[in-house]
Design a protein around this motif. Structure first.
Motif, short mmCIF file in Angstrom:
data_model
loop_
_atom_site.label_atom_id
_atom_site.label_comp_id
_atom_site.label_asym_id
_atom_site.label_seq_id
_atom_site.Cartn_x
_atom_site.Cartn_y
_atom_site.Cartn_z
N MET A 177 1.04 -0.96 -0.11
CA MET A 177 0.05 0.23 -0.10
C MET A 177 0.69 1.05 0.24
SD MET A 177 -3.17 1.26 2.85
CE MET A 177 -1.16 1.60 4.43
N THR A 178 0.64 1.98 -1.08
CA THR A 178 1.24 3.91 -0.87
C THR A 178 0.41 4.55 0.34
OG1 THR A 178 2.30 2.85 -2.26
CG2 THR A 178 2.40 5.27 -2.25
N LEU A 179 0.46 5.20 0.48
CA LEU A 179 -0.36 5.58 1.69
C LEU A 179 0.17 7.44 1.14
CD1 LEU A 179 -2.04 6.91 3.46
CD2 LEU A 179 -1.19 6.38 5.47
N LYS A 180 -0.23 8.87 1.05
CA LYS A 180 0.37 10.09 0.59
C LYS A 180 -0.46 10.70 1.81
CE LYS A 180 1.19 9.99 -3.77
NZ LYS A 180 1.97 10.01 -5.22
N VAL A 181 -0.02 11.61 2.93
CA VAL A 181 -0.67 12.47 3.82
C VAL A 181 0.23 13.68 3.02
CG1 VAL A 181 -1.44 10.29 5.39
CG2 VAL A 181 1.34 11.79 5.00
N VAL A 209 7.66 17.35 7.46
CA VAL A 209 6.29 17.95 8.10
C VAL A 209 5.10 19.36 7.12
CG1 VAL A 209 5.34 19.17 10.27
CG2 VAL A 209 7.07 17.94 10.25
N ASP A 210 6.09 20.02 6.32
CA ASP A 210 5.57 20.97 5.60
C ASP A 210 5.32 20.28 3.96
OD1 ASP A 210 6.50 22.76 7.56
OD2 ASP A 210 9.09 22.70 6.78
N TYR A 211 5.79 19.17 4.13
CA TYR A 211 5.51 19.06 2.29
C TYR A 211 4.65 17.92 2.86
CZ TYR A 211 8.96 22.75 0.64
OH TYR A 211 8.92 23.74 0.46
N GLY A 212 4.29 17.50 3.86
CA GLY A 212 3.74 15.52 3.47
C GLY A 212 4.94 14.82 3.63
N PHE A 213 4.38 13.57 3.39
CA PHE A 213 4.98 11.95 3.95
C PHE A 213 3.71 11.08 2.81
CE2 PHE A 213 5.71 14.12 7.72
CZ PHE A 213 6.96 13.72 8.02
N LEU A 241 -6.34 6.62 10.05
CA LEU A 241 -5.46 7.57 9.02
C LEU A 241 -7.13 8.44 8.53
CD1 LEU A 241 -4.16 8.02 6.62
CD2 LEU A 241 -5.17 6.63 5.18
N LEU A 242 -7.95 8.55 9.84
CA LEU A 242 -9.55 9.19 9.40
C LEU A 242 -9.44 10.34 10.69
CD1 LEU A 242 -12.26 5.93 9.21
CD2 LEU A 242 -11.07 7.38 7.18
N HIS A 243 -8.61 10.17 11.18
CA HIS A 243 -7.93 11.36 12.03
C HIS A 243 -7.56 12.87 11.22
CE1 HIS A 243 -9.98 10.23 15.10
NE2 HIS A 243 -9.49 9.21 15.35
N VAL A 244 -6.56 12.32 9.95
CA VAL A 244 -6.37 12.71 8.98
C VAL A 244 -6.40 14.05 8.46
CG1 VAL A 244 -3.61 12.92 7.49
CG2 VAL A 244 -3.83 11.57 8.93
N THR A 245 -6.67 15.25 8.34
CA THR A 245 -7.01 15.73 7.30
C THR A 245 -7.51 15.67 5.43
OG1 THR A 245 -7.08 17.79 8.87
CG2 THR A 245 -8.21 18.79 6.90
N LYS A 246 -6.04 15.32 5.21
CA LYS A 246 -5.98 15.82 4.07
C LYS A 246 -4.66 14.31 3.62
CE LYS A 246 -5.04 17.78 -0.40
NZ LYS A 246 -4.61 18.86 -0.92
N TRP A 247 -5.57 13.40 2.28
CA TRP A 247 -4.64 11.64 2.70
C TRP A 247 -4.81 11.10 1.14
CZ3 TRP A 247 -7.29 7.56 2.35
CH2 TRP A 247 -8.89 7.61 3.34
N SER A 248 -4.69 10.14 0.65
CA SER A 248 -4.94 9.24 -0.46
C SER A 248 -4.04 8.30 -0.19
CB SER A 248 -5.18 10.12 -1.85
OG SER A 248 -3.62 10.78 -1.85
N LEU A 249 -4.95 7.04 -0.65
CA LEU A 249 -3.89 5.49 -0.83
C LEU A 249 -4.06 4.87 -2.21
CD1 LEU A 249 -5.74 3.29 0.02
CD2 LEU A 249 -5.82 4.44 2.25
N GLN A 250 -3.26 4.06 -2.34
CA GLN A 250 -3.90 2.99 -3.31
C GLN A 250 -3.05 1.30 -2.90
OE1 GLN A 250 -3.34 3.54 -7.79
NE2 GLN A 250 -2.01 1.83 -7.94
#
Length: 405
Positions: A177-181, A209-213, A241-250
């Motif tokens: 799984m690749t997760l982008k927060v 922290v500034d650009y995301g992970f 993960l649902l507590h994070v405001t902006k994210w996407s995963l595949q």
């Protein structure tokens, strides 16, 4: 979460789409009826509960939905207990022992139960009735367990938990799984990374922290063949993960075709607009009993040093390090505290590698004396900060003595 036989999904090409229930009147009516059955069955056996659930289920085509909702009510909101004066196995032994001394009959059975009730009343120093013995003889059978507590959810909460469980089930067969927060509040990152650590997920982390992970997580099929144990751990991460405001995963999935029995690859995507609702607390959490005990003991100390749970992320190549605590003094001095308790050799090697790469001179590494560091192949001498050893529990006084000799 739901067992595999209650998971439902459809395919759109290679994309897997899990079953989700609408929050409409029909679905809420089903949820409300199920909740009412559980409330009615409080104090009754699981067998009686199952009988009523089966009666409600009937021969309707949506039986799997009803069965799934009932499973969640059982596993997440209900407490079943074995109610017996003694452990059922021991109680059976005592009854059968007395029964061999009399000729079998209905009257002899009643006398045997009454006799044992008198004996147990004396032994346990509380009144035991023959009816309790009769009920407790086979109380260890699943159908005889008693529903002693039911934490009633709302119909809406139950439906949300069902939808989340259907999506979680997708990850049972994830190969990776690749997760982008994306740029979020640092506290959200910390909570997510703590859950990654708690569920012992092997991940590669890039970003800041500034650009995301970007987080890459290896899944069950890539590591352990057809085992779903690691996939379950990935599934448990989703509510965090649902507590994070902006994210996407595949996620890439490896499934077995039900007809050809051959393995096939599927894809699953999800993002922060999914509408799923988490049941995990958004507040502070501890990764182990050692950390929890240490924090509780610290509150009893009379010291100017303040213990902070939410600390900064320390970026290191391929990951981030999140120290367990930070100690802050009014005069500006501060120390980071990382507690290393009992873990597998693989974890120890990873942990000490992180410490070495972090290169923090104000880091206190508290290490359990029970760990076999030599067998794990790690060297404490590579720690640039302070090392503190402890036995069963890490005592706050020992930490204070280390920073204020």
């Amino acid at each position: 979460m739901l067992p595999s036989e209650l998971l439902m999904h459809r395919l759109n090409g290679e994309t897997v789409i899990p079953k989700r229930l609408k929050l409409d009147d029909k679905t809420q009516a089903i949820a409300t009826e199920l909740i009412a059955i559980f409330e009615t069955c409080k104090g009754q056996s699981q067998g009686e509960l199952d009988r009523q659930l089966q009666e409600m289920e009937g021969d309707t085509p949506d039986y799997r939905v009803k069965r799934g909702l009932a499973h969640i009510l059982k596993s997440s909101f209900s407490t079943f207990e074995i109610l017996s004066p003694l452990e059922p196995q021991e109680l059976r032994r005592r009854v059968f022992e007395l029964a061999t001394q009399v000729i079998p009959s209905q009257q002899a059975t009643a006398e045997t139960l009454a006799k044992l009730a008198d004996q147990l009343t004396q032994e346990l120093n509380r009144e035991v009735f023959p009816s309790q013995i009769a009920q407790g003889l086979y109380a260890d059978l699943i159908e005889n367990r008693i529903l002693t507590q039911f934490d009633k959810p709302t119909a809406e909460d139950l439906i949300h938990r069902y939808n989340l469980s259907q999506v979680q089930g997708i990850f049972y067969r994830a190969s990776h799984m690749t997760l982008k927060v994306h740029r979020n509040d640092p506290g959200e990152y910390k909570l997510l990374f703590r859950y990654l650590k708690l569920f012992q997920l092997m991940s590669y982390i890039e970003g800041d922290v500034d650009y995301g992970f970007t987080i890459t997580v290896d899944g069950a099929t890539s590591l352990f063949g057809t085992s779903t144990r690691y996939g379950l751990a990935i599934a448990k991460l989703l509510p965090a993960l649902l507590h994070v405001t902006k994210w996407s995963l595949q996620a890439t999935l490896v499934e077995k075709d039900p007809y050809s029995k051959k393995k096939r690859t599927g894809l699953f995507t999800l993002d922060s607009e999914c509408g799923l609702v988490s049941h995990y607390p958004a507040g502070k959490m501890y990764d182990s009993a050692i950390e929890s005990s240490f924090a509780e003991r610290w509150t009893d100390l009379k010291t100017e040093w303040k213990l902070e749970r939410e600390v900064d992320l320390i970026p290191i190549p391929g990951s981030v390090m999140i120290p367990d605590f930070r100690l802050v003094h009014p005069d500006g001095r501060s120390y980071l505290l990382e507690i290393v308790g009992y873990w597998r050799p693989e974890y120890l090697r990873k942990k000490f590698s992180q410490v070495s790469q972090a290169n923090c001179e104000n880091l206190i590494l508290a290490i359990s004396e029970r760990l076999n560091l030599e067998k794990a192949g790690v060297k404490v001498s590579e720690n640039t900060g302070m090392t503190l050893w402890f036995k069963d529990k890490l005592l706050p006084k020992a930490v204070l003595q280390a920073i204020e000799p």
